[in-house]
Design a protein around this motif. Structure first.
Motif, PDB file in Angstrom:
ATOM      1  N   PHE A   1      -1.354  -5.001 -12.445  1.00 48.55           N
ATOM      2  CA  PHE A   1      -2.526  -4.330 -11.885  1.00 48.55           C
ATOM      3  C   PHE A   1      -2.888  -5.027 -10.584  1.00 48.55           C
ATOM      4  CE2 PHE A   1      -7.122  -4.251 -11.189  1.00 48.55           C
ATOM      5  CZ  PHE A   1      -7.333  -2.883 -11.095  1.00 48.55           C
ATOM      6  N   MET A   2      -3.138  -4.236  -9.540  1.00 50.91           N
ATOM      7  CA  MET A   2      -3.474  -4.807  -8.242  1.00 50.91           C
ATOM      8  C   MET A   2      -4.712  -4.122  -7.674  1.00 50.91           C
ATOM      9  SD  MET A   2      -1.074  -5.424  -4.881  1.00 50.91           S
ATOM     10  CE  MET A   2      -0.927  -3.695  -4.450  1.00 50.91           C
ATOM     11  N   PHE A   3      -5.597  -4.919  -7.106  1.00 55.79           N
ATOM     12  CA  PHE A   3      -6.829  -4.432  -6.491  1.00 55.79           C
ATOM     13  C   PHE A   3      -6.864  -4.910  -5.042  1.00 55.79           C
ATOM     14  CE2 PHE A   3     -11.086  -5.669  -5.077  1.00 55.79           C
ATOM     15  CZ  PHE A   3     -11.752  -4.453  -5.143  1.00 55.79           C
ATOM     16  N   THR A   4      -7.201  -4.015  -4.118  1.00 54.14           N
ATOM     17  CA  THR A   4      -7.285  -4.374  -2.709  1.00 54.14           C
ATOM     18  C   THR A   4      -8.602  -3.898  -2.121  1.00 54.14           C
ATOM     19  OG1 THR A   4      -4.886  -4.194  -2.436  1.00 54.14           O
ATOM     20  CG2 THR A   4      -6.210  -4.195  -0.431  1.00 54.14           C
ATOM     21  N   SER A   5      -9.271  -4.804  -1.435  1.00 53.75           N
ATOM     22  CA  SER A   5     -10.509  -4.487  -0.724  1.00 53.75           C
ATOM     23  C   SER A   5     -10.239  -4.585   0.777  1.00 53.75           C
ATOM     24  CB  SER A   5     -11.624  -5.460  -1.122  1.00 53.75           C
ATOM     25  OG  SER A   5     -12.795  -5.216  -0.368  1.00 53.75           O
ATOM     26  N   TYR A   6     -10.664  -3.561   1.527  1.00 53.93           N
ATOM     27  CA  TYR A   6     -10.365  -3.493   2.953  1.00 53.93           C
ATOM     28  C   TYR A   6     -11.614  -3.763   3.791  1.00 53.93           C
ATOM     29  CZ  TYR A   6      -6.266  -0.978   1.196  1.00 53.93           C
ATOM     30  OH  TYR A   6      -5.131  -0.622   0.520  1.00 53.93           O
ATOM     31  N   GLY A   7     -11.405  -4.436   4.909  1.00 54.44           N
ATOM     32  CA  GLY A   7     -12.474  -4.625   5.871  1.00 54.44           C
ATOM     33  C   GLY A   7     -12.659  -3.383   6.739  1.00 54.44           C
TER      34      GLY A   7
ATOM     35  N   ASN B   1     -11.872   0.886  -1.660  1.00 53.81           N
ATOM     36  CA  ASN B   1     -11.020  -0.025  -2.420  1.00 53.81           C
ATOM     37  C   ASN B   1      -9.867   0.743  -3.051  1.00 53.81           C
ATOM     38  OD1 ASN B   1     -12.837  -2.104  -1.850  1.00 53.81           O
ATOM     39  ND2 ASN B   1     -14.038  -1.685  -3.690  1.00 53.81           N
ATOM     40  N   SER B   2      -8.716   0.092  -3.176  1.00 58.17           N
ATOM     41  CA  SER B   2      -7.569   0.735  -3.823  1.00 58.17           C
ATOM     42  C   SER B   2      -7.224  -0.008  -5.116  1.00 58.17           C
ATOM     43  CB  SER B   2      -6.351   0.767  -2.891  1.00 58.17           C
ATOM     44  OG  SER B   2      -5.792  -0.520  -2.737  1.00 58.17           O
ATOM     45  N   TYR B   3      -6.705   0.767  -6.070  1.00 60.99           N
ATOM     46  CA  TYR B   3      -6.355   0.260  -7.387  1.00 60.99           C
ATOM     47  C   TYR B   3      -4.941   0.751  -7.708  1.00 60.99           C
ATOM     48  CZ  TYR B   3     -11.458   0.197  -7.399  1.00 60.99           C
ATOM     49  OH  TYR B   3     -12.763   0.010  -7.052  1.00 60.99           O
ATOM     50  N   TRP B   4      -4.090  -0.151  -8.129  1.00 59.14           N
ATOM     51  CA  TRP B   4      -2.704   0.204  -8.405  1.00 59.14           C
ATOM     52  C   TRP B   4      -2.284  -0.419  -9.724  1.00 59.14           C
ATOM     53  CZ3 TRP B   4       2.085  -2.779  -7.888  1.00 59.14           C
ATOM     54  CH2 TRP B   4       3.230  -1.974  -7.920  1.00 59.14           C
ATOM     55  N   PHE B   5      -1.730   0.431 -10.619  1.00 62.17           N
ATOM     56  CA  PHE B   5      -1.264  -0.044 -11.928  1.00 62.17           C
ATOM     57  C   PHE B   5       0.142   0.482 -12.156  1.00 62.17           C
ATOM     58  CE2 PHE B   5      -0.618   0.759 -16.487  1.00 62.17           C
ATOM     59  CZ  PHE B   5      -0.751  -0.541 -16.964  1.00 62.17           C
ATOM     60  N   ASN B   6       1.033  -0.381 -12.640  1.00 61.26           N
ATOM     61  CA  ASN B   6       2.376   0.095 -12.943  1.00 61.26           C
ATOM     62  C   ASN B   6       2.941  -0.627 -14.158  1.00 61.26           C
ATOM     63  OD1 ASN B   6       4.829  -1.895 -12.217  1.00 61.26           O
ATOM     64  ND2 ASN B   6       3.108  -2.330 -10.851  1.00 61.26           N
ATOM     65  N   VAL B   7       3.856   0.029 -14.816  1.00 58.78           N
ATOM     66  CA  VAL B   7       4.594  -0.551 -15.938  1.00 58.78           C
ATOM     67  C   VAL B   7       6.080  -0.431 -15.630  1.00 58.78           C
ATOM     68  CG1 VAL B   7       2.833  -0.114 -17.675  1.00 58.78           C
ATOM     69  CG2 VAL B   7       4.535   1.649 -17.194  1.00 58.78           C
ATOM     70  N   GLN B   8       6.863  -1.388 -16.126  1.00 58.75           N
ATOM     71  CA  GLN B   8       8.286  -1.412 -15.850  1.00 58.75           C
ATOM     72  C   GLN B   8       9.050  -1.770 -17.120  1.00 58.75           C
ATOM     73  OE1 GLN B   8      11.468  -3.721 -12.878  1.00 58.75           O
ATOM     74  NE2 GLN B   8       9.312  -4.259 -12.853  1.00 58.75           N
ATOM     75  N   TYR B   9      10.112  -1.000 -17.367  1.00 55.93           N
ATOM     76  CA  TYR B   9      10.977  -1.256 -18.524  1.00 55.93           C
ATOM     77  C   TYR B   9      12.377  -1.551 -18.004  1.00 55.93           C
ATOM     78  CZ  TYR B   9      13.899  -0.360 -22.617  1.00 55.93           C
ATOM     79  OH  TYR B   9      14.822  -0.467 -23.626  1.00 55.93           O
ATOM     80  N   ARG B  10      13.016  -2.585 -18.534  1.00 56.83           N
ATOM     81  CA  ARG B  10      14.360  -2.961 -18.110  1.00 56.83           C
ATOM     82  C   ARG B  10      15.225  -3.213 -19.339  1.00 56.83           C
ATOM     83  NH1 ARG B  10      13.073  -7.118 -15.517  1.00 56.83           N
ATOM     84  NH2 ARG B  10      12.918  -6.227 -13.421  1.00 56.83           N
ATOM     85  N   GLN B  11      16.443  -2.683 -19.306  1.00 56.33           N
ATOM     86  CA  GLN B  11      17.379  -2.911 -20.408  1.00 56.33           C
ATOM     87  C   GLN B  11      18.784  -3.099 -19.853  1.00 56.33           C
ATOM     88  OE1 GLN B  11      17.259  -0.069 -23.603  1.00 56.33           O
ATOM     89  NE2 GLN B  11      19.062  -0.894 -24.637  1.00 56.33           N
ATOM     90  N   TYR B  12      19.499  -4.068 -20.432  1.00 54.55           N
ATOM     91  CA  TYR B  12      20.864  -4.350 -20.030  1.00 54.55           C
ATOM     92  C   TYR B  12      21.834  -3.800 -21.079  1.00 54.55           C
ATOM     93  CZ  TYR B  12      18.993  -7.523 -16.524  1.00 54.55           C
ATOM     94  OH  TYR B  12      18.326  -8.054 -15.443  1.00 54.55           O
TER      95      TYR B  12
END
Length: 364
Positions: free
Chosen positions: A211-217, A231-242
């Motif tokens: 989860f990432m939050f960014t505040s801009y001037g 303000n921007s809000y970014w959420f991501n999920v990641q799955y990895r398999q070998y």
């Protein structure tokens, strides 16, 4: 549109990924590469057809166990039914230092203002079009001011299978002249914070979330306040398999921005409606390794933009592609990619895109 600093995101993702594999927070293998890229977009019933040819140069140099240096830059030229715009880009520099005793990475990103600025009005219009995230251009912006992006990332192994992380960064954005004969534009600074977790399900599967939050001037033009992004809000999920040497990776995320402020009578006023659309993105890649010298990555992506008054909001894009990589015992490698995109714009227009690239690199 404002974009969150990619350096922090890439830093944290690389930290969590390496924590689950070779335990090297700072990569030990250096590389240098050059990548020519051709991209084009056509909008049926949308009134545009444009292309970009760019050549990007990148280098990564480890400096001992705990430090690294990176450099990137290049040049690009526009084509199609837009004003011609060509020239060098800004040079991107990066420094990382890993303090082992505290499981902490300190970073500094520098945007050196070497790229083309002070554009003619029609060239500036081309630049605005190319910088829209819908098109994912390899060079979205040719030149800006001096930008400094110090950051810190802390990694905590909570257990044998779980890694937690916190990161923070500040981006100073220096002023510059975007238009020939115009005044100075000073983008506001950015403060970003992120937290994430990477969980190893078993020896071949892992799941992570960030989860990432960014505040801009506030942006200024000749010292007058003209815009303040929400303000921007970014959420991501990641799955990895070998699968032995092969690997599957799936990433899905959502980004949203709150209402901003624009120049009005007597100062900045809130937007009547939120202009910048939120967007959902999903990306899947399967890397098939045929032998130690040859592999192919098959990829697909989906991007869905929320409908707002902004021109290219409400768009939906699907992309498919393949990227072979051939390497030699000497350390030379040859990456390539061919990707096509299909999408719809609000109001019924359709768009098609092409991304073709082939390059050469060397590891050491």
């Amino acid at each position: 549109m404002r974009r969150s600093p990619a350096l922090l995101v890439l830093l944290f993702l690389s930290v969590t990924a390496r924590s689950q594999t070779d335990q090297n927070i700072i990569g030990r293998q250096g590389s240098v590469s050059i990548m020519p890229v051709y991209q084009s977009w056509t909008g049926k019933n949308a009134g545009f057809s444009f292309s970009e040819f760019s050549t990007m140069i990148a280098a990564y140099v480890p400096m001992g166990r705990n430090a690294s240096f990176s450099l990137g830059g290049g040049g690009a030229a526009s084509g199609g039914d837009v004003a011609k715009l060509s020239g060098l880009t800004d040079v991107q520099l990066g420094l990382n230092y890993y303090l082992e005793s505290a499981n902490t990475v300190f970073s500094l990103g520098i945007n050196a203002p070497t790229g083309k600025k002070e554009l003619q009005h029609d060239q500036f219009t081309t630049s605005i079009l190319f910088s829209h995230p819908l098109f994912n251009m390899a060079v979205p912006v040719w030149g800006q001011g001096l930008n400094l992006n110090p950051g810190v990332s802390w990694v905590f192994p909570a257990s044998d299978n779980l890694v937690l992380g916190l990161a923070a960064a500040y981006q100073y954005r220096g002023k510059y002249k975007p238009l020939d004969g115009g005044g100075f534009y000073a983008p506001g600074g950015e403060i970003t914070g992120s937290l994430g977790a990477d969980y190893r399900l078993n020896d071949v599967q892992s799941l992570s979330a960030d989860f990432m939050f960014t505040s801009y001037g506030t942006d200024k033009y000749n010292d007058a306040q003209v815009f303040a992004s929400g303000n921007s809000y970014w959420f991501n999920v990641q799955y990895r398999q070998y699968f032995h040497e092969n690997m599957l990776q799936v990433i899905a995320g959502y980004r949203s921005t709150s209402k901003g402020k624009v120049a009005g009578v007597g100062g900045l006023v809130s937007e009547a409606e939120r202009l910048e659309p939120g967007r959902f993105e999903a990306y899947a890649e399967f890397k098939q390794v045929f032998n130690p010298r040859f592999s192919v990555s098959y990829l697909g992506e989906v991007r869905i933009y929320e409908n707002t008054p902004e021109a290219y909001s409400g768009s939906k894009v699907v992309g498919i592609g393949a990227g072979p990589t051939f390497s030699l015992p000497s350390g030379l490698y040859f990456p390539a990619l061919l990707k096509v995109d299909f999408g719809n714009l609000k109001g019924g227009g359709s768009i098609t895109g092409l991304d073709a690239r082939i390059g050469v690199g060397h590891t050491f």
